[in-house]
Design an enzyme around this catalytic site. Structure first.
Site, PDB file in Angstrom:
ATOM      1  N   THR A  13      14.625 -10.394 -26.298  1.00 24.43           N
ATOM      2  CA  THR A  13      13.588 -11.328 -26.490  1.00 24.43           C
ATOM      3  C   THR A  13      13.705 -11.569 -24.894  1.00 24.43           C
ATOM      4  O   THR A  13      12.172 -12.501 -24.491  1.00 24.43           O
ATOM      5  CB  THR A  13      14.859 -12.230 -26.928  1.00 24.43           C
ATOM      6  OG1 THR A  13      16.069 -12.280 -26.171  1.00 24.43           O
ATOM      7  CG2 THR A  13      15.319 -12.114 -28.075  1.00 24.43           C
ATOM      8  N   ASN A  14      14.198 -11.321 -23.631  1.00 21.32           N
ATOM      9  CA  ASN A  14      14.282 -11.577 -22.681  1.00 21.32           C
ATOM     10  C   ASN A  14      12.858 -10.112 -21.847  1.00 21.32           C
ATOM     11  O   ASN A  14      11.802 -10.968 -21.565  1.00 21.32           O
ATOM     12  CB  ASN A  14      15.368 -10.592 -21.350  1.00 21.32           C
ATOM     13  CG  ASN A  14      16.062 -12.372 -21.300  1.00 21.32           C
ATOM     14  OD1 ASN A  14      15.897 -13.508 -21.136  1.00 21.32           O
ATOM     15  ND2 ASN A  14      17.438 -11.903 -21.792  1.00 21.32           N
ATOM     16  N   ASN A 108      18.609  -8.112 -12.552  1.00 17.01           N
ATOM     17  CA  ASN A 108      19.484  -8.431 -13.764  1.00 17.01           C
ATOM     18  C   ASN A 108      19.221  -9.833 -14.372  1.00 17.01           C
ATOM     19  O   ASN A 108      19.741 -10.369 -13.680  1.00 17.01           O
ATOM     20  CB  ASN A 108      20.621  -7.325 -14.179  1.00 17.01           C
ATOM     21  CG  ASN A 108      21.697  -7.697 -15.425  1.00 17.01           C
ATOM     22  OD1 ASN A 108      20.909  -7.364 -16.827  1.00 17.01           O
ATOM     23  ND2 ASN A 108      22.274  -8.272 -15.591  1.00 17.01           N
ATOM     24  N   HIS A 110      22.612 -12.297 -15.920  1.00 18.12           N
ATOM     25  CA  HIS A 110      23.173 -12.871 -16.955  1.00 18.12           C
ATOM     26  C   HIS A 110      23.979 -13.587 -17.344  1.00 18.12           C
ATOM     27  O   HIS A 110      23.560 -14.324 -16.895  1.00 18.12           O
ATOM     28  CB  HIS A 110      24.844 -11.715 -15.928  1.00 18.12           C
ATOM     29  CG  HIS A 110      25.875 -12.236 -16.629  1.00 18.12           C
ATOM     30  ND1 HIS A 110      26.357 -11.290 -17.350  1.00 18.12           N
ATOM     31  CD2 HIS A 110      26.999 -13.178 -16.425  1.00 18.12           C
ATOM     32  CE1 HIS A 110      27.408 -11.864 -17.793  1.00 18.12           C
ATOM     33  NE2 HIS A 110      27.551 -12.372 -17.167  1.00 18.12           N
TER      34      HIS A 110
END
Length: 213
Positions: A13-14, A108, A110
């Site tokens: 999805t990201n 990244n 998170h």
């Protein structure tokens, strides 16, 4: 044009959020040139295929050591001339060789406000479950540079989400993804592509957009 390699382990999805921003022109000076998955048959690979992006599966269990796994990943990304590595739900551990090769070139996202609810074992629904159990009133997501220790690299962007009394880990995860992760991950990529990120020790400074001055 910033050449991006995206590492995935699931639905992607990201990855889709990044591709959508590229399609809309908001990331016009960026290109995802390869998608690497740690698992077969994940939907993220379908997303790459739909956008005609080369993809590859590189599984940690196929290699006898973390160093060999790192080398395989580096070789794959180097073949595509990757300049920035984006972890978008990538669940395999990256070793010292990989981190050194791409120092301050791996980001990244998170799903918490680091340093809360992060580190080894905090992935998927777990950060959201722990936030609800602890009783905090806000959570959110963080985009950070990657270092050897999990979720410990310099923080680029953070954004908060209020926790509702009736939230479940699933409802909170959905809201954090849609309202925060899908916004700040592409934004961090945009800042990087514009050369506006400066790392000074643990602190990240965002330089002003000279085009708007």
């Amino acid at each position: 044009m910033l050449r991006i390699g995206v590492l995935v382990s699931g639905g992607g999805t990201n990855l889709q959020a990044i591709l959508d921003k590229m399609d809309s022109g908001e990331l016009g000076n960026c290109s995802v040139v390869t998608v690497v998955s740690s698992k077969d048959d994940v939907y993220a690979l379908k997303r790459a295929e739909k956008h005609n992006i080369p993809s590859e599966v590189i599984s940690r269990k196929s290699y006898s050591s973390l160093d060999e796994f790192d080398t395989a990943l580096i070789d794959s990304l180097e073949r595509h001339g990757v300049e920035l590595v984006v972890l978008a739900g990538f669940l395999s551990l990256l070793g010292e060789r990989f981190n050194n090769h791409y120092k301050n070139r791996i980001i990244n996202v998170h799903p918490s406000l680091i340093p809360s609810f992060c580190g080894k074992g905090y992935y998927g629904l777990i950060p959201h479950q722990k936030a609800i159990e602890y009783g905090v009133k806000v959570t959110g997501a963080t985009v950070h540079f990657v270092e050897l220790e999990a979720d410990a690299g310099p923080i680029i962007l953070q954004k908060a989400v209020h926790i509702n009394d009736d939230d479940t880990p699933e409802s909170l995860q959905k809201r954090v993804m849609e309202e925060v992760e899908w916004q700040i991950l592409p934004e961090a990529i945009k800042l990087y592509s514009q050369g506006r990120i400066v790392v000074e020790g643990r602190r990240v400074k965002i330089l002003p957009d000279i085009k708007k001055l």
